[in-house]
Motif scaffolding. Structure first.
Motif, PDB file in Angstrom:
ATOM      1  N   ASP A 145     -28.882  65.691-106.083  1.00 43.67           N
ATOM      2  CA  ASP A 145     -29.929  64.826-105.505  1.00 43.67           C
ATOM      3  C   ASP A 145     -30.371  65.163-104.038  1.00 43.67           C
ATOM      4  O   ASP A 145     -31.180  64.700-103.389  1.00 43.67           O
ATOM      5  N   VAL A 147     -31.599  66.403-100.707  1.00 45.35           N
ATOM      6  CA  VAL A 147     -32.703  66.945-100.253  1.00 45.35           C
ATOM      7  C   VAL A 147     -32.815  67.033 -98.834  1.00 45.35           C
ATOM      8  O   VAL A 147     -32.655  66.068 -98.119  1.00 45.35           O
ATOM      9  N   HIS A 252     -38.520  70.204-109.283  1.00 46.24           N
ATOM     10  CA  HIS A 252     -37.904  68.838-109.756  1.00 46.24           C
ATOM     11  C   HIS A 252     -38.660  68.487-111.024  1.00 46.24           C
ATOM     12  O   HIS A 252     -40.102  68.750-110.910  1.00 46.24           O
ATOM     13  N   TRP A 280     -47.038  67.814-105.290  1.00 43.03           N
ATOM     14  CA  TRP A 280     -46.064  66.571-104.811  1.00 43.03           C
ATOM     15  C   TRP A 280     -46.391  65.501-106.164  1.00 43.03           C
ATOM     16  O   TRP A 280     -47.449  65.353-106.361  1.00 43.03           O
ATOM     17  N   GLU A 283     -43.773  60.041-106.232  1.00 47.18           N
ATOM     18  CA  GLU A 283     -42.650  59.507-105.575  1.00 47.18           C
ATOM     19  C   GLU A 283     -42.373  60.267-104.320  1.00 47.18           C
ATOM     20  O   GLU A 283     -41.431  60.481-103.950  1.00 47.18           O
ATOM     21  N   ARG A 285     -42.048  63.711-103.885  1.00 39.54           N
ATOM     22  CA  ARG A 285     -41.031  64.681-104.228  1.00 39.54           C
ATOM     23  C   ARG A 285     -42.035  66.001-104.211  1.00 39.54           C
ATOM     24  O   ARG A 285     -42.829  65.926-105.092  1.00 39.54           O
ATOM     25  N   VAL A 287     -42.389  68.882-106.046  1.00 40.18           N
ATOM     26  CA  VAL A 287     -41.901  69.233-107.436  1.00 40.18           C
ATOM     27  C   VAL A 287     -42.063  70.711-107.794  1.00 40.18           C
ATOM     28  O   VAL A 287     -41.549  71.358-108.523  1.00 40.18           O
TER      29      VAL A 287
END
Length: 299
Positions: A145, A147, A252, A280, A283, A285, A287
């Motif tokens: 996890d 980042v 992700h 994105w 959330e 992130r 991706v």
């Protein structure tokens, strides 16, 4: 991906979900899943009928093609998710029958690498290679996890303040059947080209999803990076912008909800331009990322 019950005839990538009917499609039971499903003819060889629903003008969209090849490789390799996939587009693909031939290159504990090519047939029935890819697959669920990044999500107005093809009084140039399958709402700041006043900045930003409400997964991210209008429009260039090469990094597994896609071009020279994309999730992130080289029609 699990083994098919009957290799010569089993269709991969589509299984009807259980439970009560719903107006919102789910992963595994959507138009995207049906239209990217491949049928294993023999180990490493797959058949598909490329859908006309994912065309731009007369050619099949490159992101849709990448998702088709990505699904075949997910079956051919021991790992489930594309981590990086690079495609060279050799000739324009047309709706209709195609065959995909895959070949494992190396299999490791955390990554496996393979290559694949998609072929169609000319008028004499000879195979013509349309696209060739080299990809490495892994398991996104197994990643740590941690980042550490300086990247930030793109600043896009709320979805109800952005505009899609249905909001235009006239068809958007270059749009075609694919627009009916997408939820695409463009940032007004990157819509100057549609009003005859391109900004010259080479930027395109949008909210992105599938029209039937299916949430994103790693395979649909391969579509998302190549589904917006080309940045060439905001530079002031009209017409088709065919992809020469496209590399996608999937970082992700995306959370449910609409995606935000930002694409920029910094350099157009000699009739070619690059497009750098970030995707994105809901959330915040990052991706997926991509870079493609495309040809711009200057006349």
């Amino acid at each position: 991906m699990p083994e098919a019950a009957s290799a010569p005839s089993a269709t991969l990538g589509f299984a009807r979900a259980g439970g009560p009917p719903s107006s919102r499609a789910v992963i595994g039971d959507s138009e995207f899943d049906r239209d990217t499903a491949v049928t294993r003819r023999e180990p490493g060889v797959y058949d598909i009928d490329l859908s006309a629903g994912w065309t731009i003008i007369n050619a099949v969209n490159g992101g849709y093609l990448l998702a088709v090849l990505g699904r075949a490789l997910a079956d051919a390799l021991p790992h489930p998710d594309p981590f990086t996939i690079s495609a060279h587009y050799l000739t324009a693909s047309q709706p209709g029958p195609a065959v995909i031939r895959t070949e494992p290159v190396r299999t490791g504990r955390t990554l496996s690498t393979g290559q694949a090519s998609l072929f169609q047939y000319d008028e004499e029935g000879n195979e013509v290679e349309r696209i060739r890819v080299l990809a490495s697959y892994g398991d996104l669920a197994a990643l740590p996890d941690d980042v550490r990044t300086t990247a930030t999500p793109p600043a896009i107005p709320p979805l109800d303040q952005c505009f899609g093809p249905d909001d235009s009084p006239a068809p958007i140039p270059g749009s075609s059947a694919i627009t009916d399958r997408l939820m695409l709402k463009l940032d007004p700041a990157t819509l100057g080209w549609a009003l005859g006043a391109p900004s010259g900045k080479g930027e395109m930003r949008a909210w992105f999803g599938l029209a039937d409400g299916r949430d994103a997964d790693p395979l649909s991210l391969l579509l998302a990076v190549d589904a917006l209008p080309p940045t060439a429009f905001e530079i002031g260039i009209k017409g088709w912008v065919p992809t020469v090469e496209l590399t996608v990094h999937v970082r992700h597994r995306p959370a449910p909800g609409p995606l935000r896609v930002s694409i920029t071009t910094r350099n157009l020279a000699g009739g070619f331009l690059e497009e750098d994309a970030e995707v994105w999730d809901s959330e915040d992130r990052l991706v997926a990322q991509s870079r493609q080289l495309a040809r711009a029609r200057l006349t």
